[in-house]
Scaffold this active site. Structure first.
Site, PDB file in Angstrom:
ATOM      1  N   GLU A 275       0.825  -1.217   0.000  1.00 21.95           N
ATOM      2  CA  GLU A 275       0.000   0.000   0.000  1.00 21.95           C
ATOM      3  C   GLU A 275       0.854   1.260   0.000  1.00 21.95           C
ATOM      4  O   GLU A 275       1.841   1.340   0.732  1.00 21.95           O
ATOM      5  CB  GLU A 275      -0.877   0.045   1.263  1.00 21.95           C
ATOM      6  CG  GLU A 275      -1.892  -1.065   1.355  1.00 21.95           C
ATOM      7  CD  GLU A 275      -2.845  -0.880   2.548  1.00 21.95           C
ATOM      8  OE1 GLU A 275      -3.778  -1.675   2.648  1.00 21.95           O
ATOM      9  OE2 GLU A 275      -2.661   0.054   3.362  1.00 21.95           O
ATOM     10  N   GLU A 288       2.069   0.426   4.220  1.00 23.76           N
ATOM     11  CA  GLU A 288       2.075  -0.902   4.826  1.00 23.76           C
ATOM     12  C   GLU A 288       1.907  -1.967   3.756  1.00 23.76           C
ATOM     13  O   GLU A 288       1.557  -1.672   2.612  1.00 23.76           O
ATOM     14  CB  GLU A 288       1.002  -1.042   5.911  1.00 23.76           C
ATOM     15  CG  GLU A 288      -0.402  -0.776   5.437  1.00 23.76           C
ATOM     16  CD  GLU A 288      -1.387  -0.673   6.620  1.00 23.76           C
ATOM     17  OE1 GLU A 288      -2.125  -1.638   6.808  1.00 23.76           O
ATOM     18  OE2 GLU A 288      -1.409   0.355   7.311  1.00 23.76           O
ATOM     19  N   ARG A 292      -1.927 -11.124   2.588  1.00 23.41           N
ATOM     20  CA  ARG A 292      -3.131 -11.952   2.422  1.00 23.41           C
ATOM     21  C   ARG A 292      -3.770 -11.644   1.069  1.00 23.41           C
ATOM     22  O   ARG A 292      -3.391 -10.689   0.408  1.00 23.41           O
ATOM     23  CB  ARG A 292      -4.147 -11.589   3.522  1.00 23.41           C
ATOM     24  CG  ARG A 292      -4.544 -10.122   3.491  1.00 23.41           C
ATOM     25  CD  ARG A 292      -5.770  -9.765   4.304  1.00 23.41           C
ATOM     26  NE  ARG A 292      -6.217  -8.417   4.022  1.00 23.41           N
ATOM     27  CZ  ARG A 292      -5.741  -7.305   4.567  1.00 23.41           C
ATOM     28  NH1 ARG A 292      -4.764  -7.359   5.462  1.00 23.41           N
ATOM     29  NH2 ARG A 292      -6.210  -6.126   4.226  1.00 23.41           N
TER      30      ARG A 292
HETATM   31  C1  MV4 Z   1      -2.197   8.186   6.433  1.00 21.99           C
HETATM   32  C2  MV4 Z   1      -2.920   9.314   5.998  1.00 21.99           C
HETATM   33  C3  MV4 Z   1      -2.249  10.524   5.953  1.00 21.99           C
HETATM   34  N1  MV4 Z   1      -0.958  10.601   6.347  1.00 21.99           N
HETATM   35  N2  MV4 Z   1      -0.912   8.320   6.797  1.00 21.99           N
HETATM   36  C4  MV4 Z   1      -5.829   5.057   6.097  1.00 21.99           C
HETATM   37  C5  MV4 Z   1      -5.773   3.570   6.024  1.00 21.99           C
HETATM   38  C6  MV4 Z   1      -4.432   3.185   6.484  1.00 21.99           C
HETATM   39  N3  MV4 Z   1      -3.942   2.096   5.711  1.00 21.99           N
HETATM   40  C7  MV4 Z   1      -3.609   4.397   6.351  1.00 21.99           C
HETATM   41  N4  MV4 Z   1      -4.508   5.515   6.198  1.00 21.99           N
HETATM   42  C8  MV4 Z   1      -4.041   6.779   6.128  1.00 21.99           C
HETATM   43  N5  MV4 Z   1      -2.739   6.976   6.501  1.00 21.99           N
HETATM   44  C9  MV4 Z   1      -0.313   9.504   6.750  1.00 21.99           C
HETATM   45  N6  MV4 Z   1       0.967   9.618   7.127  1.00 21.99           N
HETATM   46  C10 MV4 Z   1      -4.258   9.139   5.647  1.00 21.99           C
HETATM   47  C11 MV4 Z   1      -4.829   7.879   5.717  1.00 21.99           C
HETATM   48  C12 MV4 Z   1      -6.201   7.779   5.328  1.00 21.99           C
HETATM   49  C13 MV4 Z   1      -6.576   7.520   4.014  1.00 21.99           C
HETATM   50  C14 MV4 Z   1      -5.632   7.331   3.019  1.00 21.99           C
HETATM   51  C15 MV4 Z   1      -6.000   7.097   1.704  1.00 21.99           C
HETATM   52  C16 MV4 Z   1      -7.353   7.036   1.376  1.00 21.99           C
HETATM   53  C17 MV4 Z   1      -8.312   7.212   2.331  1.00 21.99           C
HETATM   54  C18 MV4 Z   1      -7.932   7.457   3.665  1.00 21.99           C
HETATM   55  C19 MV4 Z   1      -8.924   7.641   4.638  1.00 21.99           C
HETATM   56  C20 MV4 Z   1      -8.539   7.895   5.926  1.00 21.99           C
HETATM   57  C21 MV4 Z   1      -7.182   7.964   6.268  1.00 21.99           C
END
Ligand code: MV4
Length: 445
Positions: A275, A288, A292
């Site tokens: 991701e 990350e 799976r």
């Molecule tokens: C983030 C971010 C902004 N900055 N990390 C959401 C799921 C998880 N895998 C990681 N996520 C995020 N990490 C940093 N440093 C924003 C999100 C995020 C998000 C990212 C892409 C699409 C939709 C989202 C919805 C909420 C939070």
């Protein structure tokens, strides 16, 4: 080749795996909880074994019971699907100690990627860009404050054992950081039995773009291009599509090559997902990796023509990946809508119950992955995902038109589902132009 596989999951993914096995001439053993006793897909398995009461902790999460069922049925492998035990390295070890193949990567790669700070280190070593932030889990509070000042506010606190967004906190200044550190540690400890947390710079309105990987036990690694999963609500993905409408071809190629480098560095073997977040300046950052098969895997299957579940099984049986990277091409566009038994008009509250009317969409380029049918009773005990509507067409405009038509056809009553939400999203100009970001759903609905 494997001749009998136990499917350690339920619902649509259990059915998806059973179907792949049957086409491969592999016998299947399904397991079920008392709540799933009447599930129709159980009849498609060669054998079905009850593993306990409705509560996941007493059935689908109970490694010992699943291993016992596998031994009774004399299987040679276990497919964990997604969720439940799928990313549990102890379960993978347990399967292999009991002389059964775990259909997934090695426990060692699962451990390495399950530790999100360890995964960041690995990415750095593999020259894959990471979000500015922690090199190690946070120790003292003043260390967090110093790091936040160095990378600049706002920052995001994430759980070392987290993933999928659970236990995340945003801090805009020193005061909110200090109070969030405490609650984030407590939440991480409660949710993952691991209080480890780390910091990342908060990216502004990123897109979520992930890369599908296939790797065999001989060290061959290929990617199956990208999926865009930006449309989420509370970290639950709603709509996924491929190719991502938000990145250009050269960014896509660079991102996919980076994902392959990471999989190689992790000694990864099986299907997996890397991701990334992509900012508006086209910078991409690893966040990350998931060890799976994912819910959204069908969009990749539709555009590449490659059956990911069959390849997971072949790889687990030791077969060499005979697909060359240059032969993996994205044909057209695929979009998936996750159909959840939730009421979007009522805060997405769960809406379990009996489905009286079930009229699926159909037609050219339409795939529906579901285990439900008229008369099926959606249990309140499990995840609310009841099906996936996937369309595959030659262009994004055609895929959108096809999805709109399918959403008009699809009837699931009287329980509430996310179908009406998708009917709205697919008329929304921002979505139609591919211009959505992280906050789109929360802002608009
Ligand atoms: C983030 C971010 C902004 N900055 N990390 C959401 C799921 C998880 N895998 C990681 N996520 C995020 N990490 C940093 N440093 C924003 C999100 C995020 C998000 C990212 C892409 C699409 C939709 C989202 C919805 C909420 C939070």
């Amino acid at each position: 080749m494997l001749s009998r596989i136990l499917v350690a999951n339920r619902g649509e993914i259990a059915l998806r795996i059973i179907r792949a096995c049957r086409e491969m001439g592999i016998q299947t053993v399904a397991v079920y909880s008392e709540a799933d006793r009447d599930a129709t897909y159980l009849r498609l398995a060669d054998r079905a074994i009850c593993i306990g009461p409705a509560s996941p902790a007493d059935s689908y999460l109970k490694a010992d019971r699943i291993i016992a069922a596998a031994e009774i049925a004399n299987v040679d492998a276990i497919h964990p699907g997604y969720g439940f035990l799928s990313e549990n390295p102890l379960f993978a070890d347990q399967c292999r100690e009991s002389k059964m193949e775990f259909i997934g990567p090695s426990a060692e790669s699962m451990r390495q990627l399950g530790d999100k700070v360890g995964a960041r280190k690995l990415a750095k070593k593999a020259r894959v860009p990471i979000v500015p932030g922690s090199a190690d889990p946070l120790e003292a509070d003043d260390e967090a404050v110093d790091l936040a000042e160095e990378i600049g506010y706002p920052v995001m606190i994430k759980a070392v054992a987290g993933g999928g967004g659970r236990g995340m906190r945003v801090a805009h200044n020193r005061a909110t950081l200090l109070s969030s550190l405490r609650s984030a540690r407590a939440e991480a400890d409660a949710s993952f039995k691991n209080p480890g947390i780390y910091l990342e710079k908060l990216l502004d309105q990123p897109r979520h773009v992930e890369v599908q990987i296939l790797a065999d036990q001989q060290g061959n690694v290929i990617h199956l291009w990208d999926r865009d999963c930006t449309l989420q609500r509370r970290y639950q993905k709603l709509i996924e599509e491929t190719p991502s409408p938000g990145i250009d071809q050269s960014t896509r190629e660079e991102l996919c090559r980076a994902a392959v480098r990471l999989a190689k560095a992790a000694g990864y073997a099986s299907a997996g997902t890397v991701e990334f977040l992509v900012d508006r300046k086209k910078n991409f950052y690893f966040i990350e990796a998931n060890a799976r098969i994912q819910v959204e895997h069908p969009v990749t299957e539709m555009v590449t023509g490659i059956d990911l579940v069959k390849w997971q099984i072949r790889i687990a049986s030791g077969e060499t990946l005979d697909i060359k990277q240059r032969d993996v091409v994205q044909n057209g566009v695929a979009i998936e809508c996750r159909i959840n038994a939730e009421d979007p008009a009522n805060g997405f509250s769960p809406s379990p119950g009996r489905i009286d009317t079930y009229i699926p969409a159909g037609g050219f380029g339409v795939r529906i992955d579901t285990h439900v049918h008229p008369g099926y009773v959606v249990s309140p005990r499990y995840d609310s995902l009841i099906g996936k509507l996937i369309v595959h067409q030659s262009s994004r405009d055609e895929a959108v038109a096809c999805m709109k038509r399918c959403l008009e056809e699809f009837v699931i009553e009287p329980i509430k589902t996310t179908l009406p939400l998708y009917r709205e999203i697919f008329t929304h100009t921002h979505f139609l132009r591919g211009k959505v970001d992280t906050g789109f759903i929360e802002r608009t609905w």
